[in-house]
Write a protein that holds these residues in place. Structure first.
Motif, short mmCIF file in Angstrom:
data_model
loop_
_atom_site.label_atom_id
_atom_site.label_comp_id
_atom_site.label_asym_id
_atom_site.label_seq_id
_atom_site.Cartn_x
_atom_site.Cartn_y
_atom_site.Cartn_z
N SER A 19 0.82 -1.22 0.00
CA SER A 19 0.00 0.00 0.00
C SER A 19 0.85 1.27 0.00
CB SER A 19 -0.95 0.00 1.20
OG SER A 19 -0.20 -0.05 2.40
N ASN A 20 2.15 1.15 0.18
CA ASN A 20 3.02 2.33 0.17
C ASN A 20 3.48 2.71 -1.23
OD1 ASN A 20 2.91 2.47 2.98
ND2 ASN A 20 4.56 0.96 3.18
N VAL A 21 3.20 1.85 -2.20
CA VAL A 21 3.62 2.11 -3.58
C VAL A 21 2.37 2.37 -4.41
CG1 VAL A 21 4.77 1.14 -5.60
CG2 VAL A 21 5.61 0.60 -3.30
N ASN A 22 2.42 3.42 -5.23
CA ASN A 22 1.29 3.74 -6.10
C ASN A 22 1.11 2.67 -7.17
OD1 ASN A 22 0.73 6.13 -4.77
ND2 ASN A 22 2.09 7.32 -6.11
N ASP A 23 -0.16 2.39 -7.50
CA ASP A 23 -0.45 1.47 -8.59
C ASP A 23 -0.04 2.11 -9.91
OD1 ASP A 23 -1.55 -0.28 -6.81
OD2 ASP A 23 -3.61 0.39 -7.15
N ARG A 24 0.30 1.27 -10.87
CA ARG A 24 0.61 1.81 -12.19
C ARG A 24 0.15 0.80 -13.24
NH1 ARG A 24 5.70 0.48 -14.82
NH2 ARG A 24 6.65 -1.23 -13.70
N ALA A 25 -0.24 1.33 -14.37
CA ALA A 25 -0.70 0.48 -15.47
C ALA A 25 0.52 -0.06 -16.22
CB ALA A 25 -1.57 1.29 -16.42
N ARG A 26 0.44 -1.32 -16.60
CA ARG A 26 1.52 -1.95 -17.37
C ARG A 26 0.93 -2.53 -18.62
NH1 ARG A 26 4.37 -6.37 -14.73
NH2 ARG A 26 5.63 -6.19 -16.57
N TRP A 27 1.62 -2.36 -19.73
CA TRP A 27 1.23 -2.93 -21.02
C TRP A 27 1.89 -4.29 -21.11
CZ3 TRP A 27 -2.24 -2.84 -24.54
CH2 TRP A 27 -2.00 -3.26 -25.83
N LEU A 28 1.10 -5.34 -20.86
CA LEU A 28 1.67 -6.68 -20.74
C LEU A 28 2.26 -7.24 -22.04
CD1 LEU A 28 -0.81 -8.37 -18.28
CD2 LEU A 28 1.44 -7.41 -17.83
N PRO A 29 1.68 -6.91 -23.23
CA PRO A 29 2.28 -7.50 -24.43
C PRO A 29 3.72 -7.04 -24.70
CG PRO A 29 0.06 -6.78 -24.89
CD PRO A 29 0.42 -6.28 -23.52
N PHE A 30 4.17 -5.94 -24.10
CA PHE A 30 5.52 -5.45 -24.35
C PHE A 30 6.36 -5.69 -23.11
CE2 PHE A 30 8.47 -1.93 -25.68
CZ PHE A 30 8.90 -2.58 -26.81
N SER A 31 7.60 -6.07 -23.30
CA SER A 31 8.43 -6.55 -22.21
C SER A 31 8.68 -5.50 -21.11
CB SER A 31 9.76 -7.06 -22.75
OG SER A 31 10.42 -6.02 -23.44
N ASN A 32 8.85 -4.22 -21.49
CA ASN A 32 9.14 -3.24 -20.44
C ASN A 32 7.87 -2.62 -19.85
OD1 ASN A 32 8.29 -1.43 -22.34
ND2 ASN A 32 10.22 -0.33 -22.52
N GLY A 33 6.69 -3.03 -20.31
CA GLY A 33 5.44 -2.59 -19.72
C GLY A 33 4.91 -1.27 -20.19
N THR A 34 5.60 -0.58 -21.09
CA THR A 34 5.12 0.70 -21.60
C THR A 34 4.38 0.49 -22.91
OG1 THR A 34 7.21 1.12 -22.70
CG2 THR A 34 6.94 2.05 -20.51
N TYR A 35 3.32 1.27 -23.07
CA TYR A 35 2.49 1.16 -24.27
C TYR A 35 3.05 2.02 -25.39
CZ TYR A 35 -1.32 1.81 -27.51
OH TYR A 35 -2.06 1.87 -28.65
N SER A 36 2.97 1.51 -26.61
CA SER A 36 3.24 2.30 -27.80
C SER A 36 2.35 1.74 -28.91
CB SER A 36 4.71 2.22 -28.20
OG SER A 36 5.02 0.93 -28.64
N SER A 38 3.21 1.03 -31.90
CA SER A 38 3.88 -0.06 -32.61
C SER A 38 3.81 -1.36 -31.82
CB SER A 38 5.34 0.32 -32.91
OG SER A 38 6.04 0.51 -31.71
N SER A 39 3.89 -1.29 -30.48
CA SER A 39 3.77 -2.53 -29.70
C SER A 39 2.35 -3.07 -29.75
CB SER A 39 4.22 -2.30 -28.26
OG SER A 39 3.30 -1.48 -27.58
N ALA A 40 1.35 -2.17 -29.82
CA ALA A 40 -0.04 -2.62 -29.96
C ALA A 40 -0.24 -3.32 -31.29
CB ALA A 40 -1.00 -1.44 -29.83
N LEU A 41 0.32 -2.74 -32.37
CA LEU A 41 0.21 -3.36 -33.69
C LEU A 41 0.93 -4.70 -33.70
CD1 LEU A 41 -0.66 -3.20 -36.65
CD2 LEU A 41 1.48 -2.01 -37.12
N ALA A 42 2.11 -4.75 -33.09
CA ALA A 42 2.88 -5.99 -33.06
C ALA A 42 2.14 -7.08 -32.29
CB ALA A 42 4.25 -5.74 -32.44
N SER A 43 1.38 -6.69 -31.25
CA SER A 43 0.66 -7.70 -30.48
C SER A 43 -0.57 -8.21 -31.22
CB SER A 43 0.25 -7.13 -29.12
OG SER A 43 -0.75 -6.14 -29.28
#
Ligand SMILES: [Zn+2]
Length: 110
Positions: A19-36, A38-43
């Motif tokens: 509970s001391n760490v803020n939640d964050r959204a992760r883009w699971l299809p890409f290895s580093n978790g950031t959305y782009s 191109s990664s959406a198209l690749a998935s």
């Protein structure tokens, strides 16, 4: 804690939220978790090997509309009358140019 959350928690014994760490959204299809985009198209797309005629159609100074039509023609997927006839049995199949032979890719281009 609701019953649903309790059930989720019971199925994930190793999950221990902090509970001391803020939640964050992760883009699971890409290895580093950031959305782009191109990664959406690749998935979404299934990778295929490049065809030998790739550079004939797609090159830096191409006109995208013409390249797309050429690509569809090479694939034999233009809506020629013989193809339309498969979906619409009442459609006319004779060539629009000569009105003699069935309109197909082979007749139009070769
Ligand atoms: Zn013709």
């Amino acid at each position: 804690m609701s019953i649903d959350l309790f059930e989720i928690r019971s199925r994930m014994p190793s999950y221990n939220p902090n509970s001391n760490v803020n939640d964050r959204a992760r883009w699971l299809p890409f290895s580093n978790g950031t959305y782009s985009a191109s990664s959406a198209l690749a998935s979404l797309r299934t990778p295929h090997p490049f065809v030998p005629w790739f550079k004939l159609v797609w090159f830096p100074q191409n006109i995208p509309r013409m390249s797309f039509i050429l690509w569809v023609a090479i694939r034999g997927r233009l809506p020629t009358r013989n193809r339309i006839h498969k979906y619409d049995p009442m459609a006319v199949t004779t060539c629009v140019l000569c009105n003699t032979y069935p309109e197909s890719h082979a007749h139009l281009f070769f």
